[in-house]
Design a protein around this motif. Structure first.
Motif, PDB file in Angstrom:
ATOM      1  N   THR A  22      25.817  46.599  45.578  1.00  0.00           N
ATOM      2  CA  THR A  22      26.995  45.700  45.117  1.00  0.00           C
ATOM      3  C   THR A  22      27.018  46.260  43.296  1.00  0.00           C
ATOM      4  O   THR A  22      28.108  46.117  42.903  1.00  0.00           O
ATOM      5  CB  THR A  22      26.763  44.217  45.069  1.00  0.00           C
ATOM      6  N   LEU A  23      25.644  46.247  42.826  1.00  0.00           N
ATOM      7  CA  LEU A  23      25.612  46.400  41.460  1.00  0.00           C
ATOM      8  C   LEU A  23      25.926  48.023  41.206  1.00  0.00           C
ATOM      9  O   LEU A  23      25.938  48.557  39.902  1.00  0.00           O
ATOM     10  CB  LEU A  23      24.203  46.248  40.712  1.00  0.00           C
ATOM     11  N   LEU A  63      36.352  40.931  44.663  1.00  0.00           N
ATOM     12  CA  LEU A  63      35.435  41.429  46.042  1.00  0.00           C
ATOM     13  C   LEU A  63      34.104  41.234  45.887  1.00  0.00           C
ATOM     14  O   LEU A  63      33.390  40.855  46.810  1.00  0.00           O
ATOM     15  CB  LEU A  63      35.784  42.947  46.441  1.00  0.00           C
ATOM     16  N   SER A  64      33.542  41.266  44.776  1.00  0.00           N
ATOM     17  CA  SER A  64      31.984  41.080  44.456  1.00  0.00           C
ATOM     18  C   SER A  64      31.817  39.524  44.525  1.00  0.00           C
ATOM     19  O   SER A  64      30.729  39.040  45.163  1.00  0.00           O
ATOM     20  CB  SER A  64      31.500  41.473  43.215  1.00  0.00           C
ATOM     21  N   THR A 114      29.054  38.101  47.401  1.00  0.00           N
ATOM     22  CA  THR A 114      28.045  37.422  47.014  1.00  0.00           C
ATOM     23  C   THR A 114      28.066  36.105  47.719  1.00  0.00           C
ATOM     24  O   THR A 114      26.914  35.703  47.983  1.00  0.00           O
ATOM     25  CB  THR A 114      28.068  37.375  45.492  1.00  0.00           C
ATOM     26  N   LEU A 146      30.989  46.984  35.848  1.00  0.00           N
ATOM     27  CA  LEU A 146      29.793  46.246  35.942  1.00  0.00           C
ATOM     28  C   LEU A 146      29.701  44.900  35.488  1.00  0.00           C
ATOM     29  O   LEU A 146      29.162  44.263  36.230  1.00  0.00           O
ATOM     30  CB  LEU A 146      28.351  47.105  35.505  1.00  0.00           C
ATOM     31  N   ALA A 182      31.290  42.755  38.245  1.00  0.00           N
ATOM     32  CA  ALA A 182      30.450  42.458  39.246  1.00  0.00           C
ATOM     33  C   ALA A 182      29.448  41.418  38.983  1.00  0.00           C
ATOM     34  O   ALA A 182      29.126  40.669  39.797  1.00  0.00           O
ATOM     35  CB  ALA A 182      29.893  43.734  39.716  1.00  0.00           C
ATOM     36  N   GLU A 183      28.678  41.707  37.871  1.00  0.00           N
ATOM     37  CA  GLU A 183      27.833  40.662  37.385  1.00  0.00           C
ATOM     38  C   GLU A 183      28.236  39.294  37.269  1.00  0.00           C
ATOM     39  O   GLU A 183      27.868  38.182  37.723  1.00  0.00           O
ATOM     40  CB  GLU A 183      26.912  41.214  36.282  1.00  0.00           C
ATOM     41  N   GLN A 218      28.902  37.699  40.667  1.00  0.00           N
ATOM     42  CA  GLN A 218      27.720  37.242  41.191  1.00  0.00           C
ATOM     43  C   GLN A 218      27.451  35.998  40.822  1.00  0.00           C
ATOM     44  O   GLN A 218      26.757  35.169  41.379  1.00  0.00           O
ATOM     45  CB  GLN A 218      26.663  38.502  41.132  1.00  0.00           C
ATOM     46  N   ARG A 224      27.136  32.468  43.025  1.00  0.00           N
ATOM     47  CA  ARG A 224      25.921  31.688  43.176  1.00  0.00           C
ATOM     48  C   ARG A 224      26.142  30.510  42.994  1.00  0.00           C
ATOM     49  O   ARG A 224      25.666  29.501  43.589  1.00  0.00           O
ATOM     50  CB  ARG A 224      24.810  32.377  42.457  1.00  0.00           C
TER      51      ARG A 224
END
Lengths: 63, 400
Positions: A52-53, B19-20, B24, B297, B300-301, B304, B308
């Motif tokens: 994913t990353l 999508l991420s 997740t 990135l 994506a982070e 996530q 969570r």
């Protein structure tokens, strides 16, 4: 879990080696190296996180 | 709210952040329904290759895809394509789509990204492009076949990547930047002399401190006039002059969309509403200032962290540290952390060899690391961020 790395796509960001150093490393050009020939069930979540990353989506998972 | 909607996560936006988030949520064991809607017809795709391998023709366009329909099915993610959201009512927890459907949710994730800023010239003229979407990339590729000369507008990283990609294809390239310096993500102008040198070594005609003011041409562009007065004959113009967050659909929602969707430091914009990726301005807990970060990135982070929080209720502690990479003329450039310092201190390699890793410091602390064609050393050096700068091995060798 079947994991492949697409070396031409790899941009050497090193995210995989950072979050899963026991599974992935980088060569001197920064390109991904897989450290284990097979991925066991205990490593699957870590591999997913690395995939994913990966900014280049160079880690592909087939299940 | 109808029963069942409470456990439903609706994600508006089907690119990296959306999508991420969805992926997740499943990784974290979220059992409820996940629906993701996107206004494009294509499957979710990544943008970084569009200005790199796809522009240069090394990859077919489909290589940019981030997932397959089978992967989405396996994860139990419902993807509604070609559907734009047009409004949000956060008190009723409902999103309305362009086709008039009301979509109810328990938790909403806004991940609508950003759009290319359109240039004030070239409207209706052929050969004039932006590069943000898959459709943009396809249209630009189609025009390349007959192009000999390109003018690229924009002193940021996208302008530099496009200029490099077009040079690789053999076009004569003029890169025009309004700013006197070339900027590279959070490294700002710090690397400008090095990037300018790369461009010049590879034959790019660099015009900094100027801008395109008008285009000429009948059906297709034939020349660009610059603010300095020069007229450049060209049959292709690519504008990479920034982007604007896609918040128009939220104008009546009551959310603060003054600079993207303003969020707290964990991506919360309102009760039951999160935002992630290019559209989101998370508040930096250190400064209290909300800021947008336009890199994959980061998207994506943030996704996530949001996923969570939704799945586990856990309050995140770590902030994503900005990480950025590019490749220009085969040179791999990587930047980790914040680089608003004034100097670079090399800690491996040296600039004359074209391979180095350098640290940026502020108030005696390493705030960022820059890698230039040394990806492995760069990754190892990332650990130094946040540590005292005294540890720098060769701290007085200045890059410039």
């Amino acid at each position: 879990m079947d994991v492949t790395v697409n070396k031409p796509a790899c941009v050497g960001a090193g995210q995989c080696a950072l979050v899963a150093g026991e599974l992935f490393d980088q060569d001197d050009d920064g390109i991904v190296i897989m450290l284990k020939p097979t991925i066991g069930p205990s490593d699957e979540a870590t591999v997913r996180r690395a995939a994913t990353l990966c900014p280049a989506r160079a880690i592909r998972i087939a299940e | 709210m109808p029963s069942g909607a409470r456990s439903e996560v609706l994600i508006v936006g089907a690119s990296v952040a959306g999508l991420s988030t969805a992926g997740t949520l499943r990784d974290e064991g979220f059992p409820g329904g996940i629906t993701m809607i996107g206004d494009e017809d294509a499957l979710p795709y990544g943008r970084p290759p569009l200005s790199k391998q796809i522009l240069s023709g090394e990859w077919p366009i489909d290589e940019s895809a981030l997932c397959t329909p089978a992967e989405l099915d396996r994860l139990g993610i419902r993807l509604v394509r070609g559907t734009a959201a047009v409004s949000l009512d956060p008190s009723e927890r409902v999103v309305t789509t362009a086709s008039g459907d009301d979509m109810r949710y328990g938790t909403l994730v806004v991940a609508t990204g950003a759009s290319a800023r359109r240039p004030p010239y070239g409207d209706g003229l052929g050969g004039v492009h932006c590069l943000r979407t898959r459709a943009d990339a396809t249209a630009l590729r189609a025009d390349l076949a007959t192009a000999r000369h390109a003018v690229v507008a924009g002193a940021g990283v996208l302008g530099s990547e496009i200029a490099a990609g077009l040079r690789k294809l053999g076009l004569a390239v003029t890169l025009v930047g309004r700013s006197p310096e070339l900027r590279l993500a959070q490294a700002g102008a710090l690397l400008s002399p090095l990037i300018a040198r790369l461009h010049r070594e590879h034959g790019v005609d660099l015009r900094l401190g100027e801008e395109v003011v008008a285009l000429r041409g009948a059906d297709r562009v034939s020349a660009a006039r610059l603010s300095g007065g020069d007229v450049i004959e060209t049959d292709l113009v690519v504008a990479a002059i920034g982007c604007v967050p896609n918040t128009g659909w939220l104008s009546s929602s009551g959310l603060d969309v003054s600079n993207g969707v303003v969020c707290d430091s964990a991506g919360r914009a309102a009760p039951g509403v999160f935002a992630a990726g290019d559209v989101a301005a998370w508040t930096d807990p250190a400064t209290g200032i909300p800021a947008r970060v336009g890199h994959q990135l980061n998207a994506a982070e943030q996704a996530q962290i949001v996923a969570r929080t939704i799945a586990t209720g856990a309050v995140p502690t770590a902030q994503p540290v900005p990480f950025f990479w590019s490749e220009l003329f085969g040179t791999k450039i990587q930047v980790f952390g914040r680089c608003d310092g004034v100097s670079l201190d090399t800690i491996a390699g040296d600039t004359s060899s074209g391979r180095f890793v350098a640290a940026v410091q502020r108030d005696g602390v390493v705030t960022g690391i820059v890698g230039w064609n040394m990806p492995r050393d760069f990754r190892i050096a990332r650990e130094r961020v946040g540590r005292p700068a005294e540890g720098l091995d060769r701290s007085r060798q200045r890059v410039h």
